[in-house]
Motif scaffolding. Sequence first.
Motif, short mmCIF file in Angstrom:
data_model
loop_
_atom_site.label_atom_id
_atom_site.label_comp_id
_atom_site.label_asym_id
_atom_site.label_seq_id
_atom_site.Cartn_x
_atom_site.Cartn_y
_atom_site.Cartn_z
N PRO A 448 0.87 -1.15 0.03
CA PRO A 448 -0.02 -0.05 0.00
C PRO A 448 0.89 1.29 0.01
O PRO A 448 1.92 1.24 0.65
N THR A 449 0.45 2.32 -0.72
CA THR A 449 1.27 3.46 -0.85
C THR A 449 1.26 4.19 0.61
O THR A 449 0.15 4.24 1.24
N ILE A 450 2.37 4.62 1.16
CA ILE A 450 2.38 5.52 2.06
C ILE A 450 2.90 6.66 2.12
O ILE A 450 3.64 7.28 0.89
N ILE A 454 4.83 10.87 7.41
CA ILE A 454 3.62 10.44 8.32
C ILE A 454 4.28 9.23 8.98
O ILE A 454 4.89 8.25 8.82
N GLU A 455 3.84 9.32 10.41
CA GLU A 455 4.57 8.22 11.33
C GLU A 455 3.28 6.95 11.30
O GLU A 455 2.08 7.38 11.50
N LEU A 471 8.60 6.37 10.69
CA LEU A 471 8.27 7.53 9.85
C LEU A 471 8.14 6.74 8.59
O LEU A 471 9.16 5.89 8.35
N GLY A 472 7.29 7.12 7.51
CA GLY A 472 7.30 6.52 6.40
C GLY A 472 8.32 6.34 5.63
O GLY A 472 8.81 5.47 4.96
N SER A 473 9.34 7.43 5.71
CA SER A 473 10.57 7.30 5.05
C SER A 473 11.61 6.46 5.59
O SER A 473 12.58 6.41 4.81
#
Length: 493
Positions: A448-450, A454-455, A471-473
């Motif tokens: 799924p795209t994140i 965003i945490e 964190l998404g990154s």
Amino acid sequence: MKTIHKIFCVLFLLTAIVACDIDKFKELQDTFKVVLDPDAVLNKKELVLKDAQTSQELSNTNVTYSVEEAYQKSVFTTDGTAIHGYQSDSPLVTFGLLRNIVATTENPTTVAITLSAEGYISKTIDFIFDGTAVVAEYISLIKISNLPSTIDYKKETTAITDGKTEQPIAIESNGTSIDIPVGTDATGPVSVTLINYDTQTTGDDFNAAQEFPDGFTMDNGDYIVPEGAFTLQIEGGISEGTITIPINNVAAKSNNICQSLIYINGFYHEEFQSGSISITTLKIIFGIIDRFNIVFGCPAATTCTLIEGVSFQNTGGATQYKYSISNEGNEITSGKIVVGAGETITVARGETIPNSDPSISLTALLPSGQEQVINLPSTSICTLDGTTIDVTASQLNKEYRQKIDLSIDCDNSKVALNNTMISFSTDNGVTYYPYGKIQAGILSGYFPTIDDNIEYTFRFNYDGPKEGTVLGSEINDGIITQSDINKICDEIN
């Protein structure tokens, strides 16, 4: 509580692969870094337990699992604990069949497991193991203090003196009643529970066919269009009593006139058709059991049986779907499933369905909170038997990621979680969506795209839920916390 060896492993040495258990590889630890698959079982079911009314995961609710006698020594949690008699207050429980039990699509193993939780109606489910590595199962339990209007729940008890009941028991619900006279022989304190299901009403929060323990397909293959259905549970080994059922001698269903029939625990017996049944008769026929699932009505005029079921294939990121099967607008069954990236899941295999006007719908439940209706080649489910349908949701749920190594380094070994689902949440763990599946310690493929900024809370289950916020990154750097790594390493040492 019965347990088995918690660790099975694979030793990789040049081109040789040798299966071993924990004791046999300890002597090799000084020379080799051993890669472990920590699961004691295959054919895994990952249960998520929810409150039927609120749709929230159960919280601080102790659930006891009881397995039918024939399989009590065959079903274990991933960490090697027998599921029969297992108690947990976690909304996540994972179990499967011992590795030496072979289950396939052609020769599946079906195991009845009862879930009992204080304050909730107990639920017995037939889990079908068919060789699929891991399947997510969403189980809803109905809270007695917050019943839907379509369920009537009544319970009465009495003590005994000198082996006889001290008080009479008389329970009535929508014309169905049970009467046990005072002075009835009993082996212990008597408890009688009557659960009456309104089979004429369906809604988002309740489906009689879904909740009624035996469903409406009987042992002889008939699908009963029910006039009523109820569960009677008797504890205390009583010797006599009378059950009265408000059957109509002749009933009209789907423009056909038929004799209304009574089925008990899936079986038809002519002696039950008077509408009055004695406890003595039930015990003679069914033996010493304390639970009777009783449905009365007429067999459907026409039915179809889905021999192979309907298969859903997903080429995007792991997605949760809700499916619903109806006839003449009345929902027969529904459920939530997870179809992982590149995977295929089959539903309704072996189901018998009245087919005067049968239909199926499928909706993708996306992490954005949106619902996407999936267009099917036909909404008539009987014509879809044996077909495989691409149900990939929106491109918003499809993002490619490089391999993420989630294997866990312990002192003398490396743990590679296998066929373990990971879910994620954008609201601090209130609602979880599927993210992917760890295979041999690796998470890879479409997801799924994140959002990098965003945490997210990530979660998987091994000997209890393991959670971490990332964190998404930073997802590629790993999503298993050090504290959870320590717990898993402790398990295998």
